[in-house]
Write a protein that holds these residues in place. Structure first.
Motif, mmCIF file in Angstrom:
data_model
loop_
_atom_site.group_PDB
_atom_site.id
_atom_site.type_symbol
_atom_site.label_atom_id
_atom_site.label_comp_id
_atom_site.label_asym_id
_atom_site.label_seq_id
_atom_site.Cartn_x
_atom_site.Cartn_y
_atom_site.Cartn_z
ATOM 1 N N TRP A 102 0.832 -1.196 0.000
ATOM 2 C CA TRP A 102 0.000 0.000 0.000
ATOM 3 C C TRP A 102 0.872 1.253 0.000
ATOM 4 N N LEU A 103 0.262 2.374 -0.423
ATOM 5 C CA LEU A 103 0.927 3.666 -0.391
ATOM 6 C C LEU A 103 0.253 4.549 0.649
ATOM 7 N N LEU A 104 1.058 5.299 1.377
ATOM 8 C CA LEU A 104 0.554 6.335 2.273
ATOM 9 C C LEU A 104 0.935 7.676 1.668
ATOM 10 N N TYR A 105 -0.052 8.437 1.251
ATOM 11 C CA TYR A 105 0.151 9.739 0.625
ATOM 12 C C TYR A 105 0.280 10.762 1.743
ATOM 13 N N TYR A 106 1.520 11.121 2.062
ATOM 14 C CA TYR A 106 1.788 11.878 3.279
ATOM 15 C C TYR A 106 2.295 13.279 2.959
ATOM 16 N N LEU A 107 1.542 14.285 3.422
ATOM 17 C CA LEU A 107 1.913 15.695 3.239
ATOM 18 C C LEU A 107 2.352 16.245 4.596
ATOM 19 N N PRO A 108 3.651 16.453 4.801
ATOM 20 C CA PRO A 108 4.174 16.688 6.147
ATOM 21 C C PRO A 108 4.427 18.140 6.530
ATOM 22 N N ASP A 109 4.382 19.050 5.566
ATOM 23 C CA ASP A 109 5.016 20.354 5.760
ATOM 24 C C ASP A 109 4.038 21.462 6.132
ATOM 25 N N GLN A 110 3.332 21.258 7.249
ATOM 26 C CA GLN A 110 2.463 22.288 7.781
ATOM 27 C C GLN A 110 2.691 22.419 9.282
ATOM 28 N N ASP A 111 2.249 23.545 9.829
ATOM 29 C CA ASP A 111 2.390 23.814 11.259
ATOM 30 C C ASP A 111 1.157 23.275 11.967
ATOM 31 N N PHE A 112 1.338 22.187 12.737
ATOM 32 C CA PHE A 112 0.234 21.579 13.475
ATOM 33 C C PHE A 112 0.293 21.890 14.962
ATOM 34 N N GLY A 113 1.034 22.937 15.309
ATOM 35 C CA GLY A 113 1.104 23.335 16.706
ATOM 36 C C GLY A 113 2.277 22.698 17.424
ATOM 37 N N PRO A 114 2.444 23.044 18.703
ATOM 38 C CA PRO A 114 3.632 22.594 19.438
ATOM 39 C C PRO A 114 3.615 21.129 19.861
ATOM 40 N N LYS A 115 2.430 20.524 19.950
ATOM 41 C CA LYS A 115 2.340 19.151 20.432
ATOM 42 C C LYS A 115 3.089 18.190 19.502
ATOM 43 N N ASP A 116 4.015 17.456 20.065
ATOM 44 C CA ASP A 116 4.793 16.429 19.345
ATOM 45 C C ASP A 116 5.698 17.009 18.257
ATOM 46 N N SER A 117 5.841 18.335 18.188
ATOM 47 C CA SER A 117 6.655 18.941 17.140
ATOM 48 C C SER A 117 8.086 19.192 17.609
ATOM 49 N N LEU A 118 8.991 19.204 16.651
ATOM 50 C CA LEU A 118 10.363 19.636 16.868
ATOM 51 C C LEU A 118 10.571 20.946 16.125
ATOM 52 N N PHE A 119 11.424 21.815 16.667
ATOM 53 C CA PHE A 119 11.756 23.042 15.951
ATOM 54 C C PHE A 119 12.998 22.765 15.098
ATOM 55 N N VAL A 120 12.738 22.681 13.797
ATOM 56 C CA VAL A 120 13.779 22.304 12.841
ATOM 57 C C VAL A 120 13.870 23.388 11.779
ATOM 58 N N ASP A 121 15.084 23.661 11.334
ATOM 59 C CA ASP A 121 15.288 24.711 10.330
ATOM 60 C C ASP A 121 14.528 24.418 9.042
ATOM 61 N N PHE A 122 13.876 25.467 8.542
ATOM 62 C CA PHE A 122 13.262 25.448 7.223
ATOM 63 C C PHE A 122 13.671 26.761 6.573
ATOM 64 N N PHE A 123 14.606 26.704 5.637
ATOM 65 C CA PHE A 123 15.256 27.894 5.090
ATOM 66 C C PHE A 123 15.838 28.752 6.225
ATOM 67 N N LYS A 124 16.515 28.084 7.153
ATOM 68 C CA LYS A 124 17.228 28.717 8.269
ATOM 69 C C LYS A 124 16.300 29.401 9.280
ATOM 70 N N VAL A 125 15.006 29.100 9.205
ATOM 71 C CA VAL A 125 14.040 29.612 10.176
ATOM 72 C C VAL A 125 13.486 28.417 10.942
ATOM 73 N N LYS A 126 13.449 28.516 12.276
ATOM 74 C CA LYS A 126 12.924 27.422 13.074
ATOM 75 C C LYS A 126 11.436 27.222 12.772
ATOM 76 N N ALA A 127 11.075 25.997 12.401
ATOM 77 C CA ALA A 127 9.690 25.683 12.053
ATOM 78 C C ALA A 127 9.237 24.464 12.845
ATOM 79 N N ALA A 128 8.079 24.572 13.480
ATOM 80 C CA ALA A 128 7.517 23.436 14.210
ATOM 81 C C ALA A 128 7.168 22.335 13.213
ATOM 82 N N THR A 129 7.832 21.205 13.339
ATOM 83 C CA THR A 129 7.692 20.123 12.366
ATOM 84 C C THR A 129 7.471 18.808 13.105
ATOM 85 N N VAL A 130 6.407 18.116 12.737
ATOM 86 C CA VAL A 130 6.105 16.834 13.375
ATOM 87 C C VAL A 130 7.034 15.762 12.810
#
Length: 299
Positions: free
Chosen positions: A177-205
């Protein structure tokens, strides 16, 4: 009565994809002029990610973003109503063998950033594959049901709400099976890490690495390009990622963000800049969308 909402999309789906660029460009330009808040968000995001650009460059990319966004919305009717024969003629795959090869080893996660056309490709994939998608639930239950029917029009695949547990998704995620996964949105602080996105910290699950490990899946990056000049959707599948996950959620999430950055640089106007990607901030840091816009280049 609710089905009448789909009537304009049904009418538009008869037009050639190239023809949709004409009303899309006009309505997109109008939206750029009138949708002040979304325009502001888009320009703030571009300023944060591309401080080296001039104001004129960012404004031009923002305008093309609105034009592409509206055109992709008008083209949604193609995914929902066009015949199988027409869909196959409109969508051009490159690297599909990467998916076929990964399927022989187990489940496959399609890492699909938010470029215009992702909503069209999802229903198309269910023609040939068993696909799981994860979508935000629409508040109006009848409209939510009607959209689910369109997305599952070929009778294959499953749709989970974003509110559903990861365990529920993984239980349904079978070999092949395939999982069509779109990951690149801000879903809030819960379970997120602050990771660089174009050198800007972005909350990323960091869910991609965790799902890959738990499901023993392969990650195949998938990028959609809505090519108006050619009048088709172009979908590129990249080779499956090796040595992923690495066991380091931070490193794995950075790898994902860096891949998305590279693809954005190839087609910057076609990415979802109107989303508040940097709304969630590290403790003590204000949201860039509150108050005045960040300083802009004077180049």
């Amino acid at each position: 009565m609710m089905r009448l909402i789909f009537f304009p999309l049904w009418l538009l789906h008869w037009l050639p994809l190239k023809a949709l660029w004409i009303p899309g460009r006009l309505l997109g330009s109008l939206a750029f002029a009138l949708a002040r808040e979304r325009r502001r968000v888009t320009l703030i995001n571009l300023t944060l990610c591309f401080p080296q650009w001039s104001d004129a460059q960012r404004r031009q990319v923002a305008l093309r973003h609105f034009q592409g966004f509206v055109t992709s919305a008008l083209a949604l009717g193609i995914a929902w109503f066009a015949s199988e024969r027409r869909l196959r003629a409109l969508i051009h795959f490159q690297g599909l063998e990467q998916v076929r090869h990964a399927q022989t080893k187990g489940p496959v996660i399609l890492l699909t950033p938010h470029f215009f056309g992702v909503d069209t490709i999802g229903p198309f994939l269910t023609l040939d594959f068993d696909v799981i998608t994860i979508n935000s639930k629409i508040k109006h239950p009848t409209l939510d049901t009607l959209i689910r029917e369109r997305r599952l029009r070929w009778g294959k695949g499953l749709i989970f709400a974003r509110q559903d547990s990861l365990r529920s998704v993984l239980r349904a995620f079978k070999p092949g099976w395939l999982l069509y996964y779109l990951p690149d949105q801000d879903f809030g602080p819960k379970d997120s890490l602050f990771v660089d996105f174009f050198k800007v910290k972005a909350a990323t699950v960091p869910a991609l690495a965790r799902m890959t490990k738990l499901a023993k899946a392969s990650v195949v990056p998938c990028v959609v390009h809505l090519n108006f000049e050619a009048g088709r959707f172009e979908v590129t599948f990249f080779p499956p990622w090796e040595h992923f996950p690495s066991g380091d959620d931070g490193a794995d999430t950075r790898r994902m963000n860096h891949f998305i950055e590279d693809r954005i640089l190839e087609q910057p106007a076609n990415y979802l800049w109107s989303h508040k990607r940097f709304k969630t901030r590290p403790p003590g840091e204000p949201s860039p969308y509150d108050g005045p816009s960040p300083p802009q280049s004077t180049q």
